[in-house]
Design a protein around this motif. Structure first.
Motif, mmCIF file in Angstrom:
data_model
loop_
_atom_site.group_PDB
_atom_site.id
_atom_site.type_symbol
_atom_site.label_atom_id
_atom_site.label_comp_id
_atom_site.label_asym_id
_atom_site.label_seq_id
_atom_site.Cartn_x
_atom_site.Cartn_y
_atom_site.Cartn_z
ATOM 1 N N THR A 78 0.850 -1.196 0.000
ATOM 2 C CA THR A 78 0.000 0.000 0.000
ATOM 3 C C THR A 78 0.883 1.242 0.000
ATOM 4 O O THR A 78 1.792 1.371 0.812
ATOM 5 N N HIS A 79 0.603 2.114 -0.949
ATOM 6 C CA HIS A 79 1.413 3.326 -1.135
ATOM 7 C C HIS A 79 0.818 4.500 -0.374
ATOM 8 O O HIS A 79 -0.405 4.573 -0.165
ATOM 9 N N ILE A 80 1.697 5.429 -0.027
ATOM 10 C CA ILE A 80 1.277 6.791 0.297
ATOM 11 C C ILE A 80 1.820 7.641 -0.843
ATOM 12 O O ILE A 80 3.042 7.727 -1.024
ATOM 13 N N TYR A 81 0.939 8.192 -1.649
ATOM 14 C CA TYR A 81 1.358 9.047 -2.758
ATOM 15 C C TYR A 81 1.089 10.504 -2.392
ATOM 16 O O TYR A 81 0.008 10.829 -1.888
ATOM 17 N N GLU A 110 4.240 0.085 1.691
ATOM 18 C CA GLU A 110 4.404 -0.811 2.835
ATOM 19 C C GLU A 110 3.550 -2.059 2.709
ATOM 20 O O GLU A 110 2.367 -1.975 2.355
ATOM 21 N N ARG A 111 4.140 -3.192 3.056
ATOM 22 C CA ARG A 111 3.351 -4.401 3.312
ATOM 23 C C ARG A 111 3.218 -4.509 4.827
ATOM 24 O O ARG A 111 4.104 -4.069 5.556
ATOM 25 N N TYR A 119 0.669 -8.656 1.688
ATOM 26 C CA TYR A 119 0.121 -7.467 1.033
ATOM 27 C C TYR A 119 0.224 -6.237 1.922
ATOM 28 O O TYR A 119 0.379 -6.329 3.134
ATOM 29 N N GLY A 120 0.030 -5.077 1.283
ATOM 30 C CA GLY A 120 -0.220 -3.858 2.033
ATOM 31 C C GLY A 120 -1.674 -3.881 2.475
ATOM 32 O O GLY A 120 -2.502 -4.577 1.875
ATOM 33 N N LEU A 121 -2.004 -3.111 3.514
ATOM 34 C CA LEU A 121 -3.371 -3.146 4.025
ATOM 35 C C LEU A 121 -4.279 -2.228 3.211
ATOM 36 O O LEU A 121 -3.844 -1.228 2.646
ATOM 37 N N GLU A 122 -5.565 -2.604 3.168
ATOM 38 C CA GLU A 122 -6.524 -1.789 2.424
ATOM 39 C C GLU A 122 -7.347 -0.930 3.372
ATOM 40 O O GLU A 122 -7.068 -0.872 4.562
ATOM 41 N N SER A 123 -8.348 -0.245 2.825
ATOM 42 C CA SER A 123 -9.141 0.753 3.552
ATOM 43 C C SER A 123 -8.224 1.651 4.400
ATOM 44 O O SER A 123 -8.460 1.843 5.593
ATOM 45 N N PRO A 124 -7.181 2.222 3.786
ATOM 46 C CA PRO A 124 -6.180 2.965 4.551
ATOM 47 C C PRO A 124 -6.679 4.327 5.031
ATOM 48 O O PRO A 124 -7.396 5.025 4.312
ATOM 49 N N THR A 125 -6.290 4.682 6.254
ATOM 50 C CA THR A 125 -6.604 6.022 6.780
ATOM 51 C C THR A 125 -5.482 6.438 7.730
ATOM 52 O O THR A 125 -4.893 5.579 8.398
ATOM 53 N N TYR A 166 2.519 10.069 13.012
ATOM 54 C CA TYR A 166 1.478 9.630 12.073
ATOM 55 C C TYR A 166 1.026 8.227 12.470
ATOM 56 O O TYR A 166 1.863 7.358 12.758
ATOM 57 N N TYR A 167 -0.278 8.010 12.450
ATOM 58 C CA TYR A 167 -0.881 6.706 12.738
ATOM 59 C C TYR A 167 -1.625 6.275 11.477
ATOM 60 O O TYR A 167 -2.539 6.965 11.026
ATOM 61 N N TRP A 168 -1.233 5.122 10.941
ATOM 62 C CA TRP A 168 -1.798 4.623 9.682
ATOM 63 C C TRP A 168 -2.569 3.331 10.002
ATOM 64 O O TRP A 168 -1.982 2.379 10.532
ATOM 65 N N PHE A 169 -3.843 3.332 9.685
ATOM 66 C CA PHE A 169 -4.730 2.191 9.971
ATOM 67 C C PHE A 169 -5.112 1.494 8.667
ATOM 68 O O PHE A 169 -5.224 2.138 7.619
ATOM 69 N N GLY A 170 -5.369 0.190 8.748
ATOM 70 C CA GLY A 170 -5.813 -0.518 7.554
ATOM 71 C C GLY A 170 -6.331 -1.901 7.891
ATOM 72 O O GLY A 170 -6.237 -2.381 9.028
ATOM 73 N N SER A 171 -6.880 -2.527 6.881
ATOM 74 C CA SER A 171 -7.526 -3.832 7.011
ATOM 75 C C SER A 171 -6.808 -4.845 6.134
ATOM 76 O O SER A 171 -6.312 -4.509 5.056
ATOM 77 N N LYS A 172 -6.797 -6.097 6.577
ATOM 78 C CA LYS A 172 -6.306 -7.162 5.707
ATOM 79 C C LYS A 172 -7.289 -7.377 4.559
ATOM 80 O O LYS A 172 -8.397 -6.832 4.565
ATOM 81 N N LEU A 173 -6.877 -8.182 3.593
ATOM 82 C CA LEU A 173 -7.636 -8.286 2.342
ATOM 83 C C LEU A 173 -8.580 -9.487 2.379
ATOM 84 O O LEU A 173 -8.253 -10.561 1.895
#
Ligand code: GAL
Length: 306
Positions: A162-165, A181-182, A188-194, A202-209
């Motif tokens: 999952t990228h931060i662009y 980042e994976r 994988y990188g996590l989805e539904s990123p916020t 910085y706090y980066w949250f996400g979900s597995k696929l």
């Protein structure tokens, strides 16, 4: 500071009593009002436009209708396409409201970011184009606007992570692949990123696929968006599948979003056979000192699982 008192798993309703179509919700404060954008899923998964609602308290939602319409046949956001996770940024340079949205074909092979622009947060948004970075896949997206006005789109790319662009100054295109980042011990990188920022971290949250099914979501921290990003850790009890939800967004409730003492977690509890009636899971999330956690109180509405 916005005070939220409604927590648990429930169907958000508009002031007419209809289910607020806030699936894949993105929500920001523009002026003193919270504007939320969601996938309109009343008739299944194909694109039915982006719905917009406003609120003062994350309980009563005023319906402002469809702010990005279904586009003509052949368009990336036509009636035979899918549009997910609409996110809106207010660009300080142009004064425009820029919507980024995951634009898809039904087989999820297109994987682009749709870009739409409006003069007002209530729309109407005019669809401009779709973008990717170097043709990389871009499925679930989220956005983050930093305190210096720079804006970022986080984008799940099955092949790389999952990228931060970083977006251009007008927020209309991508200019830098800031991080990719994976998750820890995960392919994988996590989805539904916020992402949120507190005390310079910085706090980066996400979900597995796991598609429409839920899983134990994770978060990582960094002092710089470029990284290094910490190990990915749980923020809900292990095995709770994030109280049967998929993180959508973490909202700073304080007047200064970069110095907020209170945050709100909003996740989707997808009902794959009735997407339009999927409840949200809305919980306080405690964030600070590199930690994040959600808990369930017995006074909350609904149940921890469907
Ligand atoms: C999930 C994703 C949702 C939707 C769904 C389709 O992984 O987070 O936004 O794309 O898959 O199966």
């Amino acid at each position: 500071m916005t005070t939220v008192t409604r927590f648990g798993a429930f169907l958000p309703k508009d002031t007419d009593g209809n289910v607020a179509q806030l699936h894949g919700i993105g929500v920001w404060r523009f002026g003193d009002t919270w504007y939320a954008y969601g996938e309109n899923k009343v008739n299944g998964n194909l694109f039915q436009g982006v719905a917009c609602y406003t609120t003062k308290d994350f309980d009563a939602w005023e319906n402002h209708g469809i702010v990005l319409d279904v586009q003509e046949d052949g368009s990336a956001l036509g009636a035979d396409r899918i549009g997910e996770r609409p996110k809106v940024l207010h660009c300080p340079k142009t004064g425009k409201y820029v919507m980024l949205i995951h634009a898809e074909t039904p087989g999820y092979g297109y994987a682009h970011i749709g870009v739409a622009v409006a003069d007002d947060p209530l729309g109407p948004f005019a669809f401009r184009t779709t973008i990717t970075w170097r043709g990389y896949l871009s499925r679930d997206i989220g956005v983050f606007q930093d305190s210096d006005g720079a804006a970022y789109v986080m984008s799940e790319d099955r092949d790389h992570g999952t990228h931060i662009y970083r977006l251009s100054d007008d927020y209309l295109t991508i200019v830098e692949d800031v991080a990719c980042e994976r998750a820890t011990d995960y392919e994988y990188g996590l989805e539904s990123p916020t992402i949120v920022k507190k005390d310079g971290l910085y706090y980066w949250f996400g979900s597995k696929l796991t598609g429409w099914s839920t899983n134990d979501n994770m978060f990582s921290t960094a002092t710089d968006l470029h990284g290094p990003w910490s190990e990915w850790r749980l923020f809900a009890p292990a095995g709770s599948q994030t109280f049967d939800s998929q993180v959508d967004i973490v909202v700073p409730l304080g007047d200064d979003p970069y110095d907020s003492d209170e945050f709100l977690f909003i996740g989707d509890r997808w009902m794959k056979d009735d997407l339009g009636d999927s409840p949200i899971v809305q919980l306080p999330i405690v964030i600070g000192d590199g930690k994040a956690s959600i808990a369930w109180d017995e006074s909350y509405e609904g149940s921890t699982h469907r």
